[in-house]
Design an enzyme around this catalytic site. Structure first.
Site, PDB file in Angstrom:
ATOM      1  N   ASP A  40      10.040 -18.891   4.847  1.00 50.05           N
ATOM      2  CA  ASP A  40      11.120 -19.833   5.117  1.00 50.05           C
ATOM      3  C   ASP A  40      11.919 -19.449   6.356  1.00 50.05           C
ATOM      4  O   ASP A  40      12.016 -18.266   6.712  1.00 50.05           O
ATOM      5  CB  ASP A  40      12.098 -19.886   3.935  1.00 50.05           C
ATOM      6  CG  ASP A  40      11.545 -20.642   2.747  1.00 50.05           C
ATOM      7  OD1 ASP A  40      10.364 -21.039   2.775  1.00 50.05           O
ATOM      8  OD2 ASP A  40      12.293 -20.826   1.775  1.00 50.05           O
ATOM      9  N   ASP A  41      12.538 -20.464   6.960  1.00 55.81           N
ATOM     10  CA  ASP A  41      13.633 -20.335   7.943  1.00 55.81           C
ATOM     11  C   ASP A  41      13.200 -20.120   9.386  1.00 55.81           C
ATOM     12  O   ASP A  41      14.054 -20.096  10.272  1.00 55.81           O
ATOM     13  CB  ASP A  41      14.635 -19.241   7.557  1.00 55.81           C
ATOM     14  CG  ASP A  41      15.292 -19.499   6.213  1.00 55.81           C
ATOM     15  OD1 ASP A  41      15.070 -20.580   5.646  1.00 55.81           O
ATOM     16  OD2 ASP A  41      16.018 -18.607   5.731  1.00 55.81           O
ATOM     17  N   HIS A  91      12.011 -27.931   6.360  1.00 54.75           N
ATOM     18  CA  HIS A  91      13.052 -27.133   5.689  1.00 54.75           C
ATOM     19  C   HIS A  91      14.443 -27.581   6.166  1.00 54.75           C
ATOM     20  O   HIS A  91      15.369 -26.776   6.226  1.00 54.75           O
ATOM     21  CB  HIS A  91      12.812 -25.655   5.988  1.00 54.75           C
ATOM     22  CG  HIS A  91      13.446 -24.693   5.030  1.00 54.75           C
ATOM     23  ND1 HIS A  91      13.388 -24.826   3.655  1.00 54.75           N
ATOM     24  CD2 HIS A  91      14.157 -23.554   5.262  1.00 54.75           C
ATOM     25  CE1 HIS A  91      14.024 -23.817   3.087  1.00 54.75           C
ATOM     26  NE2 HIS A  91      14.509 -23.038   4.031  1.00 54.75           N
ATOM     27  N   HIS A  95      19.138 -26.297   8.225  1.00 53.50           N
ATOM     28  CA  HIS A  95      19.196 -25.410   7.054  1.00 53.50           C
ATOM     29  C   HIS A  95      20.380 -25.774   6.153  1.00 53.50           C
ATOM     30  O   HIS A  95      21.169 -24.929   5.724  1.00 53.50           O
ATOM     31  CB  HIS A  95      19.280 -23.938   7.487  1.00 53.50           C
ATOM     32  CG  HIS A  95      18.817 -22.986   6.426  1.00 53.50           C
ATOM     33  ND1 HIS A  95      19.685 -22.245   5.666  1.00 53.50           N
ATOM     34  CD2 HIS A  95      17.572 -22.670   5.998  1.00 53.50           C
ATOM     35  CE1 HIS A  95      19.000 -21.498   4.814  1.00 53.50           C
ATOM     36  NE2 HIS A  95      17.709 -21.732   4.996  1.00 53.50           N
ATOM     37  N   HIS A 179      10.630 -14.496   4.136  1.00 53.11           N
ATOM     38  CA  HIS A 179      11.359 -15.178   5.209  1.00 53.11           C
ATOM     39  C   HIS A 179      10.964 -14.600   6.563  1.00 53.11           C
ATOM     40  O   HIS A 179      11.012 -13.373   6.742  1.00 53.11           O
ATOM     41  CB  HIS A 179      12.873 -15.023   5.028  1.00 53.11           C
ATOM     42  CG  HIS A 179      13.399 -15.713   3.811  1.00 53.11           C
ATOM     43  ND1 HIS A 179      13.264 -15.178   2.545  1.00 53.11           N
ATOM     44  CD2 HIS A 179      14.048 -16.899   3.662  1.00 53.11           C
ATOM     45  CE1 HIS A 179      13.818 -15.994   1.662  1.00 53.11           C
ATOM     46  NE2 HIS A 179      14.286 -17.047   2.315  1.00 53.11           N
TER      47      HIS A 179
END
Length: 211
Positions: A40-41, A91, A95, A179
């Protein structure tokens, strides 16, 4: 504190039931156990290329849930993820945590990211969103949640503890979250290769989530 950590690492049944639209764990058939590694991210140049090289070293595929603003700044990294045969998902653009903003704003943010990312997969940041948001998103995306959060982003735990979360909670069909972010780097980089090697030793196959 230990109970809270466990609840974060593996979301409890009651929370999963709040969002039946979400895919929390993949139902598997066949003898070989499988896991679905996700990141993620990202994408960011400081971390994503390292993750891609690590995955290549073990010959495995994963899924990257990308923040649209990062893709805007580093479109070449999305193309590199594609080139290396991984899957990828939306995503949000900035965020956003769904519970902290209106549904209209949240969906607009997702749509902005989608123009850059173009995926059928979506994961809400922090795994948090409103019911109305989940219902609307399900019309356009496969809503991917998670079975195991490694907590590599947490500054109060060590790489050993991140690895231990994988050993304790991974199971057949687990969607596992790491991540590719600066915040997670100090834990992710030492823990990820150990986690991959341990899972391979246990007989797990690694799969990317289908798009």
């Amino acid at each position: 504190m230990k109970m809270l950590t466990r609840l974060v690492t593996r979301p409890p049944l009651f929370y999963r039931q709040l969002f039946p639209e979400g895919i929390w764990r993949v139902k598997m058939r066949g003898a070989a156990p499988k896991v679905f590694l996700t990141f993620d991210d990202g994408p960011i140049p400081e971390e994503t290329p390292w993750v891609l090289d690590t995955l290549d070293r073990y010959g495995i595929k994963a899924t990257f849930f990308m923040v649209g603003d990062n893709v805007r700044r580093h479109p070449e990294l999305l193309e590199e993820v594609k080139r290396r045969g991984h899957s990828y998902g939306n995503h949000t653009m900035h965020h956003l945590q769904g519970r902290k903003v209106t549904t209209r704003r949240y969906l607009r943010d997702v749509a902005e990211a989608q123009e850059l990312i173009g995926s059928t997969l979506f994961r809400p940041p922090h795994g948090l969103l409103r019911w109305a948001q989940a219902k609307a998103l399900k019309e356009h995306f496969n809503l991917i949640m998670y079975d195991l959060v490694t907590r590599d982003y947490a500054r109060n735990i060590t790489p050993d503890e991140v690895f231990d979360n994988v050993r304790r909670f991974a199971r057949n069909g687990s969607i596992i979250v790491f991540h590719d972010s600066l915040k997670a780097s100090a834990n992710m980089r030492p823990a990820l290769p150990r986690a991959i090697e341990w899972l391979l030793e246990q007989g797990y196959e690694f799969c990317a989530l289908p798009m």
